[in-house]
Design a protein around this motif. Sequence first.
Motif, mmCIF file in Angstrom:
data_model
loop_
_atom_site.group_PDB
_atom_site.id
_atom_site.type_symbol
_atom_site.label_atom_id
_atom_site.label_comp_id
_atom_site.label_asym_id
_atom_site.label_seq_id
_atom_site.Cartn_x
_atom_site.Cartn_y
_atom_site.Cartn_z
ATOM 1 N N HIS A 56 59.660 -23.453 138.384
ATOM 2 C CA HIS A 56 59.044 -22.308 137.712
ATOM 3 C C HIS A 56 59.914 -21.056 137.787
ATOM 4 O O HIS A 56 59.690 -20.089 137.064
ATOM 5 N N ALA A 57 60.918 -21.046 138.663
ATOM 6 C CA ALA A 57 61.725 -19.847 138.882
ATOM 7 C C ALA A 57 62.922 -19.741 137.938
ATOM 8 O O ALA A 57 63.675 -18.774 138.007
ATOM 9 N N LEU A 58 63.101 -20.712 137.063
ATOM 10 C CA LEU A 58 64.232 -20.672 136.134
ATOM 11 C C LEU A 58 64.090 -19.461 135.212
ATOM 12 O O LEU A 58 63.077 -19.277 134.552
ATOM 13 N N ARG A 59 65.118 -18.634 135.161
ATOM 14 C CA ARG A 59 65.041 -17.366 134.438
ATOM 15 C C ARG A 59 65.470 -17.514 132.989
ATOM 16 O O ARG A 59 66.431 -18.222 132.674
ATOM 17 N N ARG A 60 64.757 -16.816 132.143
ATOM 18 C CA ARG A 60 65.178 -16.704 130.753
ATOM 19 C C ARG A 60 66.571 -16.067 130.683
ATOM 20 O O ARG A 60 66.934 -15.256 131.544
ATOM 21 N N GLY A 61 67.321 -16.410 129.666
ATOM 22 C CA GLY A 61 68.634 -15.828 129.482
ATOM 23 C C GLY A 61 69.748 -16.557 130.193
ATOM 24 O O GLY A 61 70.914 -16.214 130.030
ATOM 25 N N THR A 62 69.418 -17.577 130.973
ATOM 26 C CA THR A 62 70.439 -18.350 131.684
ATOM 27 C C THR A 62 70.818 -19.588 130.890
ATOM 28 O O THR A 62 70.065 -20.052 130.013
ATOM 29 N N GLY A 63 71.957 -20.148 131.197
ATOM 30 C CA GLY A 63 72.382 -21.379 130.551
ATOM 31 C C GLY A 63 71.441 -22.528 130.850
ATOM 32 O O GLY A 63 71.196 -23.393 129.992
ATOM 33 N N GLU A 64 70.895 -22.552 132.065
ATOM 34 C CA GLU A 64 69.976 -23.624 132.453
ATOM 35 C C GLU A 64 68.673 -23.547 131.645
ATOM 36 O O GLU A 64 68.107 -24.581 131.255
ATOM 37 N N PHE A 65 68.208 -22.328 131.388
ATOM 38 C CA PHE A 65 66.998 -22.148 130.581
ATOM 39 C C PHE A 65 67.247 -22.648 129.156
ATOM 40 O O PHE A 65 66.426 -23.365 128.573
ATOM 41 N N ALA A 66 68.396 -22.281 128.611
ATOM 42 C CA ALA A 66 68.747 -22.725 127.258
ATOM 43 C C ALA A 66 68.852 -24.246 127.185
ATOM 44 O O ALA A 66 68.421 -24.867 126.208
ATOM 45 N N ALA A 67 69.424 -24.859 128.226
ATOM 46 C CA ALA A 67 69.557 -26.317 128.235
ATOM 47 C C ALA A 67 68.185 -26.985 128.262
ATOM 48 O O ALA A 67 67.957 -27.999 127.574
ATOM 49 N N ALA A 68 67.257 -26.436 129.043
ATOM 50 C CA ALA A 68 65.903 -26.994 129.085
ATOM 51 C C ALA A 68 65.221 -26.871 127.725
ATOM 52 O O ALA A 68 64.459 -27.748 127.307
ATOM 53 N N ALA A 69 65.500 -25.769 127.018
ATOM 54 C CA ALA A 69 64.944 -25.586 125.679
ATOM 55 C C ALA A 69 65.532 -26.605 124.699
ATOM 56 O O ALA A 69 64.824 -27.149 123.847
ATOM 57 N N VAL A 70 66.823 -26.853 124.816
ATOM 58 C CA VAL A 70 67.459 -27.876 123.969
ATOM 59 C C VAL A 70 66.819 -29.244 124.229
ATOM 60 O O VAL A 70 66.571 -30.019 123.302
ATOM 61 N N LEU A 71 66.546 -29.544 125.484
ATOM 62 C CA LEU A 71 65.884 -30.801 125.828
ATOM 63 C C LEU A 71 64.556 -30.923 125.098
ATOM 64 O O LEU A 71 64.271 -31.940 124.439
ATOM 65 N N GLY A 72 63.709 -29.901 125.211
ATOM 66 C CA GLY A 72 62.411 -29.937 124.553
ATOM 67 C C GLY A 72 62.540 -30.060 123.046
ATOM 68 O O GLY A 72 61.785 -30.798 122.403
ATOM 69 N N HIS A 73 63.509 -29.340 122.474
ATOM 70 C CA HIS A 73 63.704 -29.358 121.028
ATOM 71 C C HIS A 73 64.100 -30.748 120.543
ATOM 72 O O HIS A 73 63.551 -31.252 119.545
ATOM 73 N N ARG A 74 65.011 -31.382 121.224
ATOM 74 C CA ARG A 74 65.505 -32.682 120.766
ATOM 75 C C ARG A 74 64.479 -33.792 120.972
ATOM 76 O O ARG A 74 64.373 -34.713 120.159
ATOM 77 N N LEU A 75 63.725 -33.706 122.054
ATOM 78 C CA LEU A 75 62.668 -34.690 122.257
ATOM 79 C C LEU A 75 61.601 -34.564 121.161
ATOM 80 O O LEU A 75 61.156 -35.564 120.588
ATOM 81 N N ALA A 76 61.188 -33.324 120.877
ATOM 82 C CA ALA A 76 60.170 -33.112 119.843
ATOM 83 C C ALA A 76 60.689 -33.509 118.470
ATOM 84 O O ALA A 76 59.956 -34.091 117.659
ATOM 85 N N SER A 77 61.956 -33.208 118.197
ATOM 86 C CA SER A 77 62.540 -33.553 116.906
ATOM 87 C C SER A 77 62.659 -35.056 116.719
ATOM 88 O O SER A 77 62.732 -35.552 115.587
ATOM 89 N N ALA A 78 62.665 -35.792 117.831
ATOM 90 C CA ALA A 78 62.705 -37.254 117.762
ATOM 91 C C ALA A 78 61.315 -37.864 117.645
ATOM 92 O O ALA A 78 61.160 -39.083 117.704
ATOM 93 N N GLY A 79 60.298 -37.023 117.492
ATOM 94 C CA GLY A 79 58.943 -37.516 117.302
ATOM 95 C C GLY A 79 58.105 -37.582 118.555
ATOM 96 O O GLY A 79 56.969 -38.061 118.519
ATOM 97 N N MET A 80 58.651 -37.100 119.682
ATOM 98 C CA MET A 80 57.906 -37.120 120.938
ATOM 99 C C MET A 80 56.953 -35.922 121.015
ATOM 100 O O MET A 80 57.196 -34.868 120.418
ATOM 101 N N LEU A 81 55.874 -36.088 121.751
ATOM 102 C CA LEU A 81 55.016 -34.969 122.127
ATOM 103 C C LEU A 81 55.443 -34.529 123.517
ATOM 104 O O LEU A 81 55.319 -35.280 124.487
#
Length: 411
Positions: free
Chosen positions: A193-218
Amino acid sequence: MQSSGTSVGQGSPRGGRTAPGGPTGGEVRYGRAEGLRPGGSREIEDQHAWERALRAPGPLHNLRLQGLDLREHRDLLLARDDLSDIVVLGGRLDDEVEDHLRSHGSIVFPADPRAPVDPYRARLYTPQELYAGLDDVGYGHTVDARAYAWSRDASVQHDAYVTALRAIHDDAMSDALAAVVAGRRVVGVMGGHALRRGTGEFAAAAVLGHRLASAGMLVVTGGGPGAMEAANLGAWAADEETLTHALEQVAAVPDFAPDVAAWVAPALRLRRETPTGGPHRLRSLGIPTWFYGHEPPNAFAQLVAKFFSNALREDLLLAHSRAGLVVLPGAAGTVQEVFQAATRLYYEVDGDGRPLPPLVLVDREHWTTHLPVHQLLRALGRDRAMGRAVHVVDTVEEAVEVVVDGTAVSR
């Protein structure tokens, strides 16, 4: 759960099955819980279904009426006397209707005017509901903040009626959640929960969510800040341009402390201002808890199943993640969830004759050196189906390959 010395042929508890071989011989493996299905036909949660039941020739016995306005079709109701064992959970009714129900054997659970949420609601929340009034009266007066305060109120902490209302609320959330995820490919994403917005790690987690959802996952997360928000944000973004813009906007307020209103405002604004950039189908859910009410829910989850019980919430998040679980770096809470998932894999709770869902640890250094969780998981999974389900990878891109394509990147 515990290991069992039950031998083959003796049977096994709670519908479990014994498996010859393995580390302990006749070890019990547990079948999947039936309670993950939506509520049964006895539960009536909408007015049309209630009218149909009233007009049907069959008996009304043993129904559960949840959050209905029983003043509608009151003449049909007052004309019937087959009302024994009906339980009325909240809703609206006048004195005559209530007296008629009680006199014919129904049980009526009234609402509690002190409760900041409807304990009998039959649908999930939206972030907009939880944060209603934020701009006018501040976070402390929102539904989310008032529910947390109610859960911590010492004056009702041991009030049996309030305890019952919270349990009913959580059961209703569980049913609504099961109805929403039914038939979908659900993948859980966990992380600190402590991962800060604006960091590379936050962006990577967002990419993960985006690609999973774009592949049809919930995409389903714990619904809070940090890695959970990042994954929900990524799933919400319909394209990479929207994703990049959203990451830039939220980076201006890295943390929810000390000002929750300032933290959530960019997310709510993005959701209002980006109707064409938002999803056209359900892409993500949040499953937070008021037990950790000091951590506010993120506003990028399209729907929110929020619980008073943290134990129930965690169990449901894992149980519904039938397409896999991706775990980003985290600390004690994330480790606890990893081993809850590992227990399900070890006992093959989600097997049902199919390959077990993958458990993917992202960031090899974190999970093998900083917190050597992977070594223990590998030892637990030795010579078991679990061993083929556990993976450790270096990047979120590799995690997506494992979950979406079934690629065995690394064990």
